[in-house]
Each structure stands twice: as structure tokens, then as C-alpha cells.
Design a protein around this motif. Structure first.
Motif, PDB file in Angstrom:
ATOM      1  N   SER A  52       1.261  -5.368  12.503  1.00  0.00           N
ATOM      2  CA  SER A  52       0.743  -4.013  13.141  1.00  0.00           C
ATOM      3  C   SER A  52      -0.280  -3.406  12.062  1.00  0.00           C
ATOM      4  O   SER A  52      -1.426  -2.780  12.365  1.00  0.00           O
ATOM      5  CB  SER A  52       1.961  -3.171  13.591  1.00  0.00           C
ATOM      6  N   LEU A  53       0.011  -3.352  10.676  1.00  0.00           N
ATOM      7  CA  LEU A  53      -0.523  -2.649   9.628  1.00  0.00           C
ATOM      8  C   LEU A  53      -1.939  -3.442   9.497  1.00  0.00           C
ATOM      9  O   LEU A  53      -2.939  -2.939   9.339  1.00  0.00           O
ATOM     10  CB  LEU A  53       0.086  -3.150   8.415  1.00  0.00           C
ATOM     11  N   ARG A  54      -1.808  -5.077   9.452  1.00  0.00           N
ATOM     12  CA  ARG A  54      -2.808  -5.802   9.401  1.00  0.00           C
ATOM     13  C   ARG A  54      -3.945  -5.240  10.649  1.00  0.00           C
ATOM     14  O   ARG A  54      -5.159  -5.281  10.582  1.00  0.00           O
ATOM     15  CB  ARG A  54      -2.515  -7.310   9.416  1.00  0.00           C
ATOM     16  N   GLY A  55      -3.448  -5.367  11.810  1.00  0.00           N
ATOM     17  CA  GLY A  55      -4.427  -5.040  12.916  1.00  0.00           C
ATOM     18  C   GLY A  55      -4.927  -3.737  13.040  1.00  0.00           C
ATOM     19  O   GLY A  55      -5.991  -3.837  13.604  1.00  0.00           O
ATOM     20  N   VAL A  56      -4.414  -2.744  12.348  1.00  0.00           N
ATOM     21  CA  VAL A  56      -5.064  -1.392  12.220  1.00  0.00           C
ATOM     22  C   VAL A  56      -6.074  -1.414  11.109  1.00  0.00           C
ATOM     23  O   VAL A  56      -7.177  -0.755  11.306  1.00  0.00           O
ATOM     24  CB  VAL A  56      -3.834  -0.345  12.139  1.00  0.00           C
ATOM     25  N   VAL A  57      -5.631  -2.041   9.811  1.00  0.00           N
ATOM     26  CA  VAL A  57      -6.358  -1.621   8.885  1.00  0.00           C
ATOM     27  C   VAL A  57      -7.506  -2.900   8.485  1.00  0.00           C
ATOM     28  O   VAL A  57      -8.534  -2.413   8.068  1.00  0.00           O
ATOM     29  CB  VAL A  57      -5.496  -1.582   7.519  1.00  0.00           C
ATOM     30  N   THR A 220      -7.108   9.559   2.284  1.00  0.00           N
ATOM     31  CA  THR A 220      -7.965  10.999   1.962  1.00  0.00           C
ATOM     32  C   THR A 220      -7.728  11.069   0.244  1.00  0.00           C
ATOM     33  O   THR A 220      -7.293  10.390  -0.263  1.00  0.00           O
ATOM     34  CB  THR A 220      -7.293  12.064   2.551  1.00  0.00           C
ATOM     35  N   ASP A 221      -8.811  11.944  -0.110  1.00  0.00           N
ATOM     36  CA  ASP A 221      -8.819  12.365  -1.554  1.00  0.00           C
ATOM     37  C   ASP A 221      -7.556  12.633  -1.947  1.00  0.00           C
ATOM     38  O   ASP A 221      -7.314  12.475  -3.160  1.00  0.00           O
ATOM     39  CB  ASP A 221     -10.003  13.334  -1.759  1.00  0.00           C
ATOM     40  N   THR A 245      -2.768   5.376   5.402  1.00  0.00           N
ATOM     41  CA  THR A 245      -3.037   3.813   6.023  1.00  0.00           C
ATOM     42  C   THR A 245      -4.219   3.467   6.301  1.00  0.00           C
ATOM     43  O   THR A 245      -4.882   2.454   5.690  1.00  0.00           O
ATOM     44  CB  THR A 245      -1.876   3.479   6.887  1.00  0.00           C
ATOM     45  N   SER A 246      -4.900   4.050   7.267  1.00  0.00           N
ATOM     46  CA  SER A 246      -6.048   3.369   8.034  1.00  0.00           C
ATOM     47  C   SER A 246      -7.418   3.565   7.076  1.00  0.00           C
ATOM     48  O   SER A 246      -7.606   4.373   6.348  1.00  0.00           O
ATOM     49  CB  SER A 246      -6.040   4.013   9.347  1.00  0.00           C
ATOM     50  N   ILE A 247      -8.318   2.600   7.464  1.00  0.00           N
ATOM     51  CA  ILE A 247      -9.442   2.589   6.839  1.00  0.00           C
ATOM     52  C   ILE A 247     -10.393   2.217   7.977  1.00  0.00           C
ATOM     53  O   ILE A 247     -10.162   1.636   8.861  1.00  0.00           O
ATOM     54  CB  ILE A 247      -9.941   1.425   5.798  1.00  0.00           C
ATOM     55  N   ARG A 248     -11.649   2.980   8.004  1.00  0.00           N
ATOM     56  CA  ARG A 248     -12.502   2.856   9.102  1.00  0.00           C
ATOM     57  C   ARG A 248     -13.893   2.740   8.770  1.00  0.00           C
ATOM     58  O   ARG A 248     -14.331   2.968   7.460  1.00  0.00           O
ATOM     59  CB  ARG A 248     -12.522   4.365  10.164  1.00  0.00           C
ATOM     60  N   LEU A 283       5.242   4.996  13.177  1.00  0.00           N
ATOM     61  CA  LEU A 283       6.470   4.023  13.325  1.00  0.00           C
ATOM     62  C   LEU A 283       5.979   2.728  13.329  1.00  0.00           C
ATOM     63  O   LEU A 283       6.815   1.801  12.938  1.00  0.00           O
ATOM     64  CB  LEU A 283       7.034   4.605  14.510  1.00  0.00           C
ATOM     65  N   ILE A 284       4.696   2.431  13.858  1.00  0.00           N
ATOM     66  CA  ILE A 284       4.173   1.037  13.904  1.00  0.00           C
ATOM     67  C   ILE A 284       4.097   0.431  12.318  1.00  0.00           C
ATOM     68  O   ILE A 284       4.284  -0.798  12.613  1.00  0.00           O
ATOM     69  CB  ILE A 284       2.819   1.066  14.735  1.00  0.00           C
ATOM     70  N   PHE A 285       3.986   1.138  11.438  1.00  0.00           N
ATOM     71  CA  PHE A 285       3.779   0.688  10.052  1.00  0.00           C
ATOM     72  C   PHE A 285       5.357   0.293   9.482  1.00  0.00           C
ATOM     73  O   PHE A 285       5.043  -0.807   8.675  1.00  0.00           O
ATOM     74  CB  PHE A 285       2.864   1.503   9.357  1.00  0.00           C
TER      75      PHE A 285
END
Length: 331
Positions: A52-57, A220-221, A245-248, A283-285
Motif C-alpha cells: 500500500s505504501l509503495r502504491g501511494v508513494v 511538509t517542511d 508519507t505521500s509525494i506528488r 491506516l493503510i500504511f
């Protein structure tokens, strides 16, 4: 000299190093080719636990440009409140002094001591009353005992309920200085009064509970990650809590670089702390959707579903690092 400890993580990192060095040498490669190498490294580290982490990031290939913001996101209007049935989740005692009081998407964790409660993240404001306040009460705890609220980073799904807890219970709000600045401009979520600026290595001790904060910018900073000591029937364990967590594709390049450094640094911090429990604010992470029911059905002598060992924590942060390196291939 003592021989270095050989673990699956060490072997994995060595294999990735060979893969990356061999694949990046020679002919010039396209961004997609370089990114794919890091995505492969992330997939190796993910195993079955961190998909799930890999799929998001990890960035997609080919990349899909983000859609322009519309509706509430674009205008700063108040968000639409979903019905309680869509997000409510029962509270739970996870360790002797650690309680889950989150929603089906976002986590809030209460560290309960004999001198008060330290709360880690606060959800959207619409969920604070039912999930956090009501959740503590269902667990036989008094929300009036909340002394300190630590915000991992300044996004509304984590700081949204801070003002309510501040106003109703006099809780002190702790957040990274840069994220206090960001939250002050928030047009969609209640803005708390500026209380305490979190700093790297800041520690809060409340009775028999303690938490240490580490500045891990990138998401975030002002993102802060944490190390917390907990107990399971008196047996000590150490929690590593990754703060953002996320990067876009819209994430600033400097932030992606910071994210990589933060993932590497926090992996080392978790190793030095002998961390064996992984928690996150979604919760997904950390697999809480699956682990909370297992915990509820746990019998005497059964393993604790949240005690996963450092190898799993290390691979989580390795996934985060390599997904960020894949994103950097496009910069």
C-alpha cells in the motif's frame, strides 16, 4: 572487531546497491528507466507488508499529470462532511498505555499516563468529537486529561481537530514551526492558537509516558516523526512513527530531496532505538485495518500483531526512500 550483523535488510540493501550501480553505469538512461530501477528497489523492499505504501508513494510510469484542483480544494470552502457511517471505527487499546482513537482512514493515538494523555494527531475536525473524545470515553478515559497534542504535519486530516481540543480541554498543541506557518493560512480547517514549536530531539515526559520528536521534512517542511516506548502486558517495545508519507509530482524538488534524507535518517534513528513497532497516521500504511481486528481476537499467548520487528520498519523506510528517488529521476 565484531563482525557486522547480517540481516535480510542488509542483504536487500546490498543487492539494491549492486542493482543500482550496475544499471546506472554506461549509456545515458531516460528518466523512466532510472525511475524504474528505483521502483524495482522499492518493490523488493516492500515485500507483502508495504504494498500500500509503495502504491501511494512510487510515481507511475508513464506519469499522469495531477488534475487541477476543483471544488472545495480550489476555493477554500468548508469541506463536505461525510456521514459518520462512512468513516467511524471503534476505538481500541493497542498497548498497555497506547490507544487507537482514529477513523477508518486516519489515525489518532492516545498515550495514556498516570499524569495525563499525550495525543498524536487529531483527524479532521468533524471526526474529533466522535472518534477522539467519544472514543476515549468509550475506553473509560477522560478527554479532559489530554495535556499535549502532537501534530505530525500541518495537513487538515491531522491538525483539523486541534483547535477543538485546545478550546474545550486546554490541550497544548505541538507542531513544527514551518507547519505552524502553513496552518495559519489554512482556509478549510479550524486554526489553533500557536502554542509550542516542535524541535528536533524534543522530548515530552508525562508521568510514566514519553515521546521523542524528530524533524523529518519532505512531506511538509515541518513534518515530525516520533519514537515512543510502549508495553504489552509489561513487556517493553519501541514504536517508530513516520510523520508524513505521500509525494506528488507537484511536491517541490527540494522537498523530495529532504524526504530522501529524512527516510534514511529516521531509519537509522529507529535502528538505534531498537524499534519493533511501526505506526503511521493513515491506516493503510501500518496495516491497522487488518491488525485491529486481529488484536481484538487475540488470545493468551498469541503474538501481538503490531510487534513486527525492525526489519519490517527498515523496509518501510527503504520503500519511502526509493520511491522518492524514483520521483527525483523526473526532476
Amino acid at each position: 572487531m565484531k563482525a557486522p550483523l547480517i540481516t535480510p535488510v542488509n542483504l536487500l540493501i546490498s543487492a539494491m546497491t549492486v542493482l543500482l550501480s550496475g544499471s546506472l553505469q554506461g549509456a545515458e538512461r531516460t528518466a523512466d528507466e532510472i525511475a524504474d530501477i528505483y521502483r524495482t528497489a522499492a518493490a523488493l523492499a516492500a515485500g507483502t507488508e508495504h504494498e500500500s505504501l509503495r502504491g501511494v508513494v512510487c510515481p507511475a510510469s508513464p506519469r499522469i499529470p495531477p488534475e487541477p484542483a476543483t471544488g472545495n480544494n480550489a476555493t477554500g470552502q468548508a469541506r463536505t462532511i461525510p456521514p459518520l457511517a462512512d468513516w467511524y471505527r471503534e476505538p481500541a487499546r493497542v498497548f498497555d498505555e497506547l490507544y487507537f482513537v482514529g477513523t477508518d482512514d486516519h489515525s489518532s493515538w492516545a498515550i495514556v499516563s498516570d499524569e495525563g494523555i499525550i495525543l498524536l494527531d487529531t483527524l479532521y475536525d468533524y471526526a474529533t468529537g466522535d472518534a477522539i473524545v467519544g472514543g476515549l470515553q468509550k475506553l473509560g478515559l477522560d478527554p479532559g486529561d489530554i495535556e499535549v497534542v502532537i501534530i505530525s504535519h500541518g495537513h487538515g486530516d491531522h491538525h483539523g481537530g486541534a483547535k477543538y481540543l485546545q478550546d474545550e480541554f486546554g490541550a497544548r498543541i505541538v507542531m513544527g514551526a514551518a507547519d505552524w506557518d502553513t496552518v495559519a493560512q489554512d482556509q478549510r480547517n479550524p486554526i489553533p492558537r500557536r502554542d509550542i514549536e516542535a524541535t528536533d530531539g524534543m522530548r515530552f515526559d508525562l508521568g510514566n509516558a514519553s515521546i521523542t520528536l524528530y524533524h523529518t521534512p519532505g512531506h511538509t517542511d515541518g513534518t515530525m516523526s516520533s519514537i515512543v516506548t510502549v508495553h504489552d502486558n509489561g513487556e517493553e517495545h519501541t514504536v517508530a512513527y513516520w510523520g508524513g508519507t505521500s509525494i506528488r509530482p507537484t511536491t517541490p524538488t527540494d522537498n523530495v530531496k529532504l524526504y530522501i534524507d529524512s527516510a534514511v535518517r529516521f531509519r537509522n534513528i529507529a535502528r538505534q532505538a531498537n524499534a519493533d513497532v511501526l505506526l503511521a497516521n493513515h491506516l493503510i500504511f501500518d496495516g491497522s485495518r487488518e491488525k485491529l481486528p486481529v488484536l481484538a481476537a487475540r488470545g493468551a499467548g498469541d503474538p501481538h500483531p503490531y510487534v513486527v520487528g525492525f526489519d519490517v520498519i527498515s523496509r518501510y523506510l527503504t520503500v519511502a526512500e526509493n520511491c522518492a528517488r524514483a520521483e527525483m529521476a523526473y526532476r
